[in-house]
Scaffold this motif. Structure first.
Motif, PDB file in Angstrom:
ATOM      1  N   ARG A 230       1.039  -1.459  -0.302  1.00 48.04           N
ATOM      2  CA  ARG A 230       0.157   0.223   0.161  1.00 48.04           C
ATOM      3  C   ARG A 230       0.549   0.908  -0.026  1.00 48.04           C
ATOM      4  NH1 ARG A 230      -5.267  -0.974   4.406  1.00 48.04           N
ATOM      5  NH2 ARG A 230      -5.164  -3.283   3.605  1.00 48.04           N
ATOM      6  N   GLY A 231       1.769   1.066  -0.455  1.00 49.36           N
ATOM      7  CA  GLY A 231       2.959   2.291  -0.265  1.00 49.36           C
ATOM      8  C   GLY A 231       3.574   2.768   0.832  1.00 49.36           C
ATOM      9  N   TYR A 232       3.495   2.034   2.622  1.00 54.17           N
ATOM     10  CA  TYR A 232       3.705   2.957   3.903  1.00 54.17           C
ATOM     11  C   TYR A 232       5.398   1.704   4.181  1.00 54.17           C
ATOM     12  CZ  TYR A 232      -0.927   5.057   3.799  1.00 54.17           C
ATOM     13  OH  TYR A 232      -1.851   5.672   3.410  1.00 54.17           O
ATOM     14  N   THR A 233       5.360   2.704   4.969  1.00 52.09           N
ATOM     15  CA  THR A 233       6.615   2.366   5.416  1.00 52.09           C
ATOM     16  C   THR A 233       5.819   1.528   7.017  1.00 52.09           C
ATOM     17  OG1 THR A 233       8.056   4.712   5.337  1.00 52.09           O
ATOM     18  CG2 THR A 233       8.090   3.466   7.243  1.00 52.09           C
ATOM     19  N   VAL A 234       6.874   0.224   7.374  1.00 54.57           N
ATOM     20  CA  VAL A 234       6.648  -0.534   8.055  1.00 54.57           C
ATOM     21  C   VAL A 234       6.694   0.075   8.981  1.00 54.57           C
ATOM     22  CG1 VAL A 234       6.900  -2.824   8.821  1.00 54.57           C
ATOM     23  CG2 VAL A 234       6.458  -2.887   6.467  1.00 54.57           C
ATOM     24  N   ASP A 235       5.384  -0.319   9.992  1.00 54.61           N
ATOM     25  CA  ASP A 235       6.071  -0.112  12.112  1.00 54.61           C
ATOM     26  C   ASP A 235       5.307  -1.509  12.066  1.00 54.61           C
ATOM     27  OD1 ASP A 235       4.763   0.553  14.231  1.00 54.61           O
ATOM     28  OD2 ASP A 235       4.172   2.941  13.341  1.00 54.61           O
ATOM     29  N   GLU A 236       6.278  -1.536  13.110  1.00 53.96           N
ATOM     30  CA  GLU A 236       7.113  -2.990  13.678  1.00 53.96           C
ATOM     31  C   GLU A 236       6.066  -2.738  15.060  1.00 53.96           C
ATOM     32  OE1 GLU A 236       7.861  -6.015  12.970  1.00 53.96           O
ATOM     33  OE2 GLU A 236       8.717  -4.952  10.492  1.00 53.96           O
ATOM     34  N   THR A 263      -7.765 -12.297   7.144  1.00 55.76           N
ATOM     35  CA  THR A 263      -8.382 -10.694   7.791  1.00 55.76           C
ATOM     36  C   THR A 263      -6.619  -9.810   7.979  1.00 55.76           C
ATOM     37  OG1 THR A 263      -8.382 -10.999  10.809  1.00 55.76           O
ATOM     38  CG2 THR A 263     -10.494 -11.442   8.941  1.00 55.76           C
ATOM     39  N   VAL A 264      -6.161  -9.912   7.961  1.00 52.66           N
ATOM     40  CA  VAL A 264      -4.920  -8.896   8.123  1.00 52.66           C
ATOM     41  C   VAL A 264      -5.471  -7.356   6.728  1.00 52.66           C
ATOM     42  CG1 VAL A 264      -2.970  -8.306   7.034  1.00 52.66           C
ATOM     43  CG2 VAL A 264      -2.794 -10.679   8.119  1.00 52.66           C
ATOM     44  N   ASP A 265      -5.806  -7.582   6.307  1.00 48.52           N
ATOM     45  CA  ASP A 265      -6.250  -6.386   5.599  1.00 48.52           C
ATOM     46  C   ASP A 265      -7.409  -6.075   5.734  1.00 48.52           C
ATOM     47  OD1 ASP A 265      -5.917  -4.981   2.263  1.00 48.52           O
ATOM     48  OD2 ASP A 265      -7.605  -5.920   1.736  1.00 48.52           O
ATOM     49  N   LEU A 268      -5.857  -4.004   8.992  1.00 48.42           N
ATOM     50  CA  LEU A 268      -4.702  -2.456   8.797  1.00 48.42           C
ATOM     51  C   LEU A 268      -5.554  -1.238   8.749  1.00 48.42           C
ATOM     52  CD1 LEU A 268      -1.893  -4.366   6.227  1.00 48.42           C
ATOM     53  CD2 LEU A 268      -2.161  -2.744   8.010  1.00 48.42           C
ATOM     54  N   ASP A 269      -6.844  -1.888   7.654  1.00 50.24           N
ATOM     55  CA  ASP A 269      -7.876  -0.725   7.665  1.00 50.24           C
ATOM     56  C   ASP A 269      -8.199   0.934   8.930  1.00 50.24           C
ATOM     57  OD1 ASP A 269      -7.894  -0.938   4.945  1.00 50.24           O
ATOM     58  OD2 ASP A 269      -9.860  -2.136   5.190  1.00 50.24           O
ATOM     59  N   TYR A 271      -5.851   0.658  11.226  1.00 47.40           N
ATOM     60  CA  TYR A 271      -4.105   1.528  12.093  1.00 47.40           C
ATOM     61  C   TYR A 271      -4.244   2.351  10.704  1.00 47.40           C
ATOM     62  CZ  TYR A 271      -4.207  -2.031  15.619  1.00 47.40           C
ATOM     63  OH  TYR A 271      -4.394  -2.818  16.559  1.00 47.40           O
ATOM     64  N   TYR A 272      -4.600   2.739   9.441  1.00 40.73           N
ATOM     65  CA  TYR A 272      -3.855   2.893   8.809  1.00 40.73           C
ATOM     66  C   TYR A 272      -5.199   3.722   8.497  1.00 40.73           C
ATOM     67  CZ  TYR A 272       0.152   1.451   9.021  1.00 40.73           C
ATOM     68  OH  TYR A 272       2.035   0.645   9.073  1.00 40.73           O
ATOM     69  N   ASP A 273      -4.486   5.734   8.105  1.00 44.33           N
ATOM     70  CA  ASP A 273      -5.947   6.297   7.175  1.00 44.33           C
ATOM     71  C   ASP A 273      -5.418   6.019   5.926  1.00 44.33           C
ATOM     72  OD1 ASP A 273      -7.933   8.380   6.422  1.00 44.33           O
ATOM     73  OD2 ASP A 273      -7.202   9.966   7.005  1.00 44.33           O
ATOM     74  N   PHE A 274      -6.168   4.840   5.354  1.00 44.67           N
ATOM     75  CA  PHE A 274      -6.331   4.992   3.362  1.00 44.67           C
ATOM     76  C   PHE A 274      -6.718   6.045   2.677  1.00 44.67           C
ATOM     77  CE2 PHE A 274      -4.742   1.193   5.452  1.00 44.67           C
ATOM     78  CZ  PHE A 274      -2.893   0.892   5.068  1.00 44.67           C
TER      79      PHE A 274
END
Length: 274
Positions: A230-236, A263-265, A268-269, A271-274
């Motif tokens: 999705r073009g984001y930097t990985v935040d561990e 359900t990963v996809d 992620l929604d 945690y990130y403001d896509f």
């Protein structure tokens, strides 16, 4: 090469799948004198990569992948919903396969939710998978059939757990440790479309491919790849939080994710403001 590369980059915890699928598909495509179509049956819990692998196989053969007009997907609950219509479905399925292979000998047929298919229906395609040179003037020897099923997942988990409890790694598991037990388990599963199927009885399935249940570390790998795609930097921190939100089994050991990476996809929604 693209098939191998895609599986190496994006399929996690499935050493058996990568090895067998690449060898089987590459060998079949390079064989100018195949005696029968290639038939692969992929088994394992939801979210372990079965649909993903069939997608990658399609993309490695056809420019448009799953969107190619030579790739045909059947979903049991969508295309064959009613038990009382089995005879109609059998006729439709035979006509569909015959018509499409007549147009393109190198057609790919994917059957999803085999564990939800009505018993006996899949046997209608037995002639197309057999060792016939021609059937009514049509050769099916270049076609590929892929079956996806949750049936046999318990048997696969049983083998994986035995290895884990005996202090051996999942990479120690060989196809010979699972394949025969898996085919017998699927054949005798009354809730499977392969129940007492002639496709198994006549050894027309070339490989029963087990997808092992995914561990915590594999879920984290899935999260990282999805974030990157999705073009984001990985935040561990987020990677760990999402993996921690999954539920794991067996209850005592909590080793395997019960939804794999399914359900990963969606998570992620959140945690990130896509």
């Amino acid at each position: 090469a693209a098939l191998q590369e895609n599986l190496d980059k994006r399929l996690f915890g499935q050493h058996l799948v990568s090895k067998v699928v690449v060898k089987a598909v590459r060998g079949f495509l390079n064989n100018t004198n195949a005696k029968k179509p290639l038939a692969l049956s992929l088994h394992g819990w939801t979210g372990t990569g079965k649909n993903f692998v069939s997608k990658i196989v399609a993309e490695s053969i056809y420019k448009k992948g799953l969107q190619s007009k030579y790739v045909h997907q059947f979903v049991a609950t969508l295309h064959f919903p009613h038990a009382h219509s089995i005879n109609l479905y059998k006729d439709q399925l035979q006509s569909w396969i015959r018509g499409n292979v007549s147009i393109c000998p190198r057609s790919l047929f994917i059957f999803d939710e085999m564990d939800k298919m009505h018993a006996g229906l899949i046997d209608s395609i037995k002639p197309f998978l057999d060792y016939y040179e021609l059937l009514d003037g049509v050769s099916y020897r270049q076609a590929i059939f892929i079956f996806l099923s949750n049936a046999g997942a318990e048997k696969i988990t049983e083998v994986a757990l035995d290895f884990w409890r005996n202090g051996r790694t999942r990479e120690d598991i060989q196809l010979t440790d699972i394949q025969n037990a898996l085919s017998v388990s699927v054949f005798n599963n009354k809730n499977s479309g392969f129940w007492h199927s002639t496709l198994i009885d006549r050894n027309l399935i070339d490989y029963f491919i087990p997808f092992l249940p995914l561990e915590y570390k594999h879920v984290k790998m899935c999260v990282r790849v999805e974030i990157e795609s999705r073009g984001y930097t990985v935040d561990e921190d987020i990677v760990s939080r999402i993996a921690d939100e999954m539920t794991y089994f067996p209850r005592e050991e909590r080793i395997y994710s019960d939804k794999g990476c399914k359900t990963v996809d969606a998570k992620l929604d959140y945690y990130y403001d896509f």
